[in-house]
Structure formats: structure tokens, C-alpha cells
Design an enzyme around this catalytic site. Structure first.
Site, PDB file in Angstrom:
ATOM      1  CE1 TYR A  92       7.605  34.711 -36.661  1.00 44.52           C
ATOM      2  CE2 TYR A  92       8.348  33.328 -38.463  1.00 44.52           C
ATOM      3  CZ  TYR A  92       8.392  34.526 -37.785  1.00 44.52           C
ATOM      4  OH  TYR A  92       9.201  35.537 -38.224  1.00 44.52           O
ATOM      5  CG  LEU A  93       3.842  30.143 -42.558  1.00 46.51           C
ATOM      6  CD1 LEU A  93       4.367  31.470 -43.107  1.00 46.51           C
ATOM      7  CD2 LEU A  93       4.387  28.986 -43.385  1.00 46.51           C
ATOM      8  N   GLY A  94       1.435  29.936 -39.471  1.00 52.00           N
ATOM      9  CA  GLY A  94       0.010  29.612 -39.568  1.00 52.00           C
ATOM     10  C   GLY A  94      -0.899  30.819 -39.436  1.00 52.00           C
ATOM     11  CE  LYS A 125       9.401  20.869 -43.193  1.00 55.13           C
ATOM     12  NZ  LYS A 125       9.830  22.254 -43.356  1.00 55.13           N
ATOM     13  N   GLY A 179      -2.682  24.239 -37.711  1.00 54.69           N
ATOM     14  CA  GLY A 179      -1.514  24.932 -37.137  1.00 54.69           C
ATOM     15  C   GLY A 179      -1.667  26.442 -37.267  1.00 54.69           C
ATOM     16  NE  ARG A 226      -2.913  21.331 -32.070  1.00 54.47           N
ATOM     17  CZ  ARG A 226      -2.143  21.167 -30.999  1.00 54.47           C
ATOM     18  NH1 ARG A 226      -2.176  20.040 -30.311  1.00 54.47           N
ATOM     19  NH2 ARG A 226      -1.332  22.123 -30.602  1.00 54.47           N
TER      20      ARG A 226
END
Ligand code: NDP
Length: 313
Positions: free
Chosen positions: A15-17, A139, A11, A36
Site C-alpha cells: 500500500y505504501l511501498g 519497530k 515491500g 520476492r
């Protein structure tokens, strides 16, 4: 000194990745980023992946639809950090991680896995409201799979991404602060915790080779960033040299408003409800089996709320 772990970021274009990729490289880890094939001709993502490569990362082609490709990717590294999407108004693929867990289990070489968490600790949200509880429930499904497979883990509870919360003065649906008006949640005094997304990435990568964080939850609670909505607004008012007009939305009104929205919005609003009315992020002490990131890594100079908000001036 022990060699730094090799890291695979899944990922990585997110945004965080993308911040995790940057932090992993900055901290000297040999960094692999999953590429991917399904991203096809998404030129922005491809360009981002190429820029990671230019900065020294290795791109690894794999697909969530091809188990062996995931196993091969995982075998290249010691640590896997996943930042797959999990925000309903954008994209949510948390359960896809079960395929990654299967691959990590089969590969058998991974010393640490950080699943895509980075928010409210789902283990504390057993009584969360519908429909937002889906995020926490999913989660937890991933956590159970990790633990049943005996995979060493660290769960990062990052509290509020600053961009979402500070940008909108804690008001859902806003990501730029008004210079005129703010609507407070109730009395606006419930404390929450705001963390610069780059700091989340820095702390997360710090945990991966740290024996103190093995099989634990790490909360990111920078002391100066534990503030109520009113305090956030005061900081903004000081920065712009002006008081905002204030209204408030009561708990009952907020709950009624949630029901009028579509599903994805409802998921987000129920998260805001738990944070802004119930204070779910800051209303507990960190207990056994958990650590706090700014205490573990005092050398990291985290971004304060005031410094973060200067970008909006
Ligand atoms: P993004 O929405 O930016 O997506 C991250 C990546 O997920 C994408 O770039 C893509 O990576 C991958 N992805 C998306 N769809 C698919 C798919 N169908 N198959 C495989 N991979 C896919 O994620 P965020 O950065 O917003 O969220 C990351 C985590 O942070 C989540 O767990 C989320 O819940 C949490 N979060 C917490 C917040 C808080 O305030 N605490 C706020 C926002 C998020 P690629 O194409 O590179 O493979």
C-alpha cells in the site's frame, strides 16, 4: 551537484511501498524494487512489478529466506527503504526486517536505511496498551538492531494514513465517509495528523540524501492537517452541504468494546485509542534529534484534508 542515491525499495508492491517506488522514480533516483520469489503466481503483484519496470525501475530477485540474495540486492544501491507490512488486520512482518538489517550490515555499503515505520513514533509509546503495543515494540527491536549495527538511518513518523483515517471520518472499521451519521470519540476534540499516502512517500524519499535527516526521526506534520475528529467532520459536512447526525462513544465504552474483538482488531483499536482519545500524535513538541518534513521541504505542496476528502464526493 551530488549524484542522487540509488534506492532499493523493499515491500514495493504494498500500500505504501508502491507509492515509494513512484516517488523514488519521480525524484530521479535509480530505483530498484525487491522481487520476492515467494510471491509466486500472485498475478497482481507480478503485473505491478512489471509496471514499475516499464516506468524505469530495476527488479531485483531476492528472498528473506536467502541471506546472500538480500546481501547482493543491497550491494546494488546506496539507500534501502523498507515498507514491509505492519498492520495486523492485513499482514505484519516487521521483525523480518532483522534479516534485512543483517544483510545491510554484511554488505557494508548502505548510506541510509529507512525501516518500515511510517506511523506513530514507537519511541514515544513505551506506555502503550496491550495488545497494540506489539507494533511499537517490534519497530523498536528493529531500531535497536539498526543502531547496534551502526547503520545510518532515518525514521519517518508519518502519523495517520489519510485513507484509513479520513476515509472513515476517524472511525475504526470504516474507510468511506458516511453522509448520514458519525460517531465521535469522546468530545471529538483531540487533535491528530492526517497525511496523504503519496505525500508520505514524497517526503520520505526527500529525506534519503538529506544530511539534515541523518540518524534522525522525521515527523510529517503538515500544519493544515493537524485537526480534531470534529474538524474533519466539519470539512466533510461543508463538502456535502449537510450536517451529519452525531453520537459519541466515551473512553470507557471504547475500551470495553476493544475487549470484545479478536486479536488483530484489538491491535488496531488500541492504536485508535492512543490517537483519538490520548492525542498521542500531536500532544508533544518536536525536540532535538528530530525534524519536521513540511518545514524541511516547503516546496512540496502537500494535500490538505479538504482536498483529500473531495475524492469521496
Ligand atoms: P502492506 O500490508 O501493504 O504490505 C507491504 C509489503 O510487505 C507487501 O506488499 C509485501 O511486499 C511485503 N510483505 C508482506 N508479507 C511479507 C512476507 N511474509 N515476507 C516478506 N515481505 C512481505 O503494508 P503497508 O503499506 O500497509 O504498511 C507499511 C508500513 O506502514 C508498516 O510499517 C505499517 O505499520 C505502516 N502503516 C501505517 C499506517 C498509519 O496510519 N500511520 C497505516 C498502515 C500502515 P512484496 O510482496 O512486494 O515483497
Amino acid at each position: 551537484m551530488a549524484l542522487k542515491s540509488k534506492v532499493l525499495i523493499v515491500g514495493g508492491t504494498g500500500y505504501l511501498g508502491k507509492r515509494l517506488v513512484k516517488a523514488s522514480l519521480a525524484q530521479g533516483h535509480e530505483t530498484y524494487v525487491l522481487h520476492r520469489k515467494e510471491i509466486g503466481v500472485d498475478i497482481e503483484k507480478v503485473q505491478m512489478l512489471l509496471s514499475f519496470k516499464q516506468q524505469g525501475a530495476h527488479l531485483v530477485a531476492a528472498s528473506f529466506n536467502d541471506h546472500q540474495s538480500l546481501v547482493s540486492a543491497v550491494k546494488l544501491v546506496d539507500v534501502v527503504v523498507c515498507a514491509i507490512s505492519g498492520v495486523h488486520i492485513r499482514s505484519h512482518q516487521i521483525l523480518l526486517q532483522l534479516k534485512l538489517v543483517d544483510a545491510i550490515k554484511e554488505a557494508g555499503n548502505v548510506k541510509r536505511f529507512l525501516p518500515s515505520e511510517f506511523g506513530t513514533d514507537p519511541a514515544r509509546m513505551e506506555n502503550a496498551m496491550e495488545p497494540g503495543r506489539v507494533t511499537f515494540d517490534e519497530k523498536m527491536v528493529v531500531r535497536r538492531a539498526i543502531e547496534e549495527a551502526g547503520i545510518p538511518f532515518t525514521y519517518v513518523s508519518a502519523n495517520c494514513f489519510a485513507g484509513y483515517f479520513l476515509g472513515g471520518l476517524c472511525q475504526p472499521g470504516f474507510i468511506l465517509p458516511s453522509r448520514e451519521h458519525v460517531c465521535l470519540h469522546g468530545d471529538g476534540n483531540q487533535k491528530a495528523i492526517y497525511v496523504d499516502e503519496d505525500d508520505i512517500a514524497t517526503y520520505s524519499i526527500k529525506t534519503i540524501d538529506d544530511p539534515r535527516t541523518l540518524n534522525k526521526t522525521v515527523y510529517i506534520r503538515p500544519a493544515k492537517n493537524i485537526l480534531s475528529q470534529r474538524e474533519v467532520v466539519e470539512i466533510w459536512e461543508k463538502l456535502i452541504g449537510k450536517e451529519l447526525l452525531k453520537s459519541c462513544i466515551s473512553e470507557q465504552e471504547f475500551l470495553a468494546k476493544i475487549k470484545e474483538q479478536d486479536y488483530a482488531e484489538q491491535v488496531g483499536l488500541t492504536h485508535y485509542y492512543h490517537v483519538c482519545y490520548e492525542g498521542c500524535l500531536a500532544n508533544f513538541e518536536i525536540g532535538d534529534g528530530a525534524e519536521e518534513a513540511s518545514a524541511l521541504y516547503p516546496q512540496v505542496h502537500y494535500t490538505t484534508v479538504e482536498d483529500y476528502m473531495k475524492r469521496y464526493l
